[in-house]
Scaffold this active site. Structure first.
Site, PDB file in Angstrom:
ATOM      1  N   ARG A 160       0.846  -1.196   0.000  1.00  0.00           N
ATOM      2  CA  ARG A 160       0.000   0.000   0.000  1.00  0.00           C
ATOM      3  C   ARG A 160       0.881   1.245   0.000  1.00  0.00           C
ATOM      4  NH1 ARG A 160      -4.553  -0.375   4.645  1.00  0.00           N
ATOM      5  NH2 ARG A 160      -4.484   1.875   4.289  1.00  0.00           N
ATOM      6  N   ARG A 171      -2.449  11.060   7.629  1.00  0.00           N
ATOM      7  CA  ARG A 171      -3.572  10.183   8.005  1.00  0.00           C
ATOM      8  C   ARG A 171      -3.836  10.277   9.502  1.00  0.00           C
ATOM      9  NH1 ARG A 171      -1.592   4.702   5.713  1.00  0.00           N
ATOM     10  NH2 ARG A 171      -3.507   3.850   6.581  1.00  0.00           N
TER      11      ARG A 171
HETATM   12  P1  AMP Z   1      -8.144   2.012   5.861  1.00  0.00           P
HETATM   13  O1  AMP Z   1      -7.882   0.756   5.110  1.00  0.00           O
HETATM   14  O2  AMP Z   1      -9.344   1.905   6.778  1.00  0.00           O
HETATM   15  O3  AMP Z   1      -6.929   2.547   6.579  1.00  0.00           O
HETATM   16  O4  AMP Z   1      -8.555   3.126   4.792  1.00  0.00           O
HETATM   17  C1  AMP Z   1      -7.654   3.531   3.780  1.00  0.00           C
HETATM   18  C2  AMP Z   1      -8.103   4.844   3.167  1.00  0.00           C
HETATM   19  O5  AMP Z   1      -9.406   4.684   2.579  1.00  0.00           O
HETATM   20  C3  AMP Z   1      -8.261   5.992   4.141  1.00  0.00           C
HETATM   21  O6  AMP Z   1      -7.040   6.651   4.401  1.00  0.00           O
HETATM   22  C4  AMP Z   1      -9.246   6.888   3.379  1.00  0.00           C
HETATM   23  O7  AMP Z   1      -8.592   7.560   2.308  1.00  0.00           O
HETATM   24  C5  AMP Z   1     -10.183   5.867   2.756  1.00  0.00           C
HETATM   25  N1  AMP Z   1     -11.330   5.545   3.639  1.00  0.00           N
HETATM   26  C6  AMP Z   1     -11.580   4.360   4.280  1.00  0.00           C
HETATM   27  N2  AMP Z   1     -12.707   4.419   4.990  1.00  0.00           N
HETATM   28  C7  AMP Z   1     -13.200   5.670   4.824  1.00  0.00           C
HETATM   29  C8  AMP Z   1     -14.337   6.363   5.329  1.00  0.00           C
HETATM   30  N3  AMP Z   1     -15.183   5.775   6.195  1.00  0.00           N
HETATM   31  N4  AMP Z   1     -14.536   7.644   4.934  1.00  0.00           N
HETATM   32  C9  AMP Z   1     -13.681   8.257   4.089  1.00  0.00           C
HETATM   33  N5  AMP Z   1     -12.583   7.683   3.578  1.00  0.00           N
HETATM   34  C10 AMP Z   1     -12.326   6.396   3.941  1.00  0.00           C
END
Ligand code: AMP
Length: 191
Positions: free
Chosen positions: A134, A146
């Protein structure tokens, strides 16, 4: 249904613990990050927009994510329950989720908050990035963004659930199994 939000900053162990929770409590796993990465992979115009936002460590617009969440919930409404991993990430998403679930006579029964300090998060995410590929896991400044987005936009979500008496804070430092056993106790207290 028993609906659970697994909550915490990026790198706090939500995905890892979700796998164990799903197995023990027979819940369906809804990871908005995974769904968004799948859309990105498809190379569609929407996927390209999503890619730009994820790569910069920024959130995707609420409406885009909500559409995916609604479709998942409707498809799984006859299951034991859902574990929401990475959603809600804003208070607006939490309010929307409450309305959507109440329209099918459901609610969030518990929120498990994995508390991990920033230094440990950065270390864990960089380590994960070596295996996951990633791009948002491989650049220290994107990781920092983040964490900042989490602190400003996502952290207030806890208050929303604390007011409803469903929030449980857990120390997210330790072995995977010891954290899971604390999570299990927290879930059992809400069953
Ligand atoms: P994660 O795998 O949960 O760390 O998500 C990776 C990326 O996906 C995040 O940094 C956001 O860019 C996007 N993302 C995931 N879930 C959400 C959400 N509920 N709302 C907005 N963006 C999201």
């Amino acid at each position: 249904m028993f609906n659970l939000v697994i909550f915490g900053p990026p790198g706090s162990g939500k995905g890892t613990q979700s796998e164990k929770i799903i197995e023990k409590y027979q819940l369906k796993h809804l990871s908005t990050g995974d769904l968004l990465r799948a859309e990105k992979q498809s190379g569609s115009p929407l996927g390209k927009k999503i890619d730009a936002l994820i790569s910069g460590g920024n959130l995707v617009p609420d409406t885009m994510v909500q559409e995916m969440v609604e479709a998942f919930v409707i498809k799984n409404k006859h299951e034991n329950g859902i574990i929401f991993d990475g959603f809600p990430r804003t208070v607006a998403q939490a309010e929307w989720l409450q309305n959507m679930l109440s329209s099918i006579n459901e609610k969030i029964n518990a929120l498990v908050f994995l508390d991990v300090n920033d230094e440990e998060l950065v270390k864990r995410i960089l380590e994960r990035g070596k295996a996951s590929g990633r791009s948002d896991d491989q650049d220290a400044s994107i990781i920092q963004n983040r964490i900042e987005v989490y602190n400003s936009q996502t952290l207030p979500v806890i208050d929303f659930y604390r007011q409803q008496g469903v929030s449980e804070k857990i120390d997210g430092i330790g072995s995977i199994d010891s954290i899971f056993s604390k999570i299990s106790q927290a879930i059992d207290s809400k069953l």
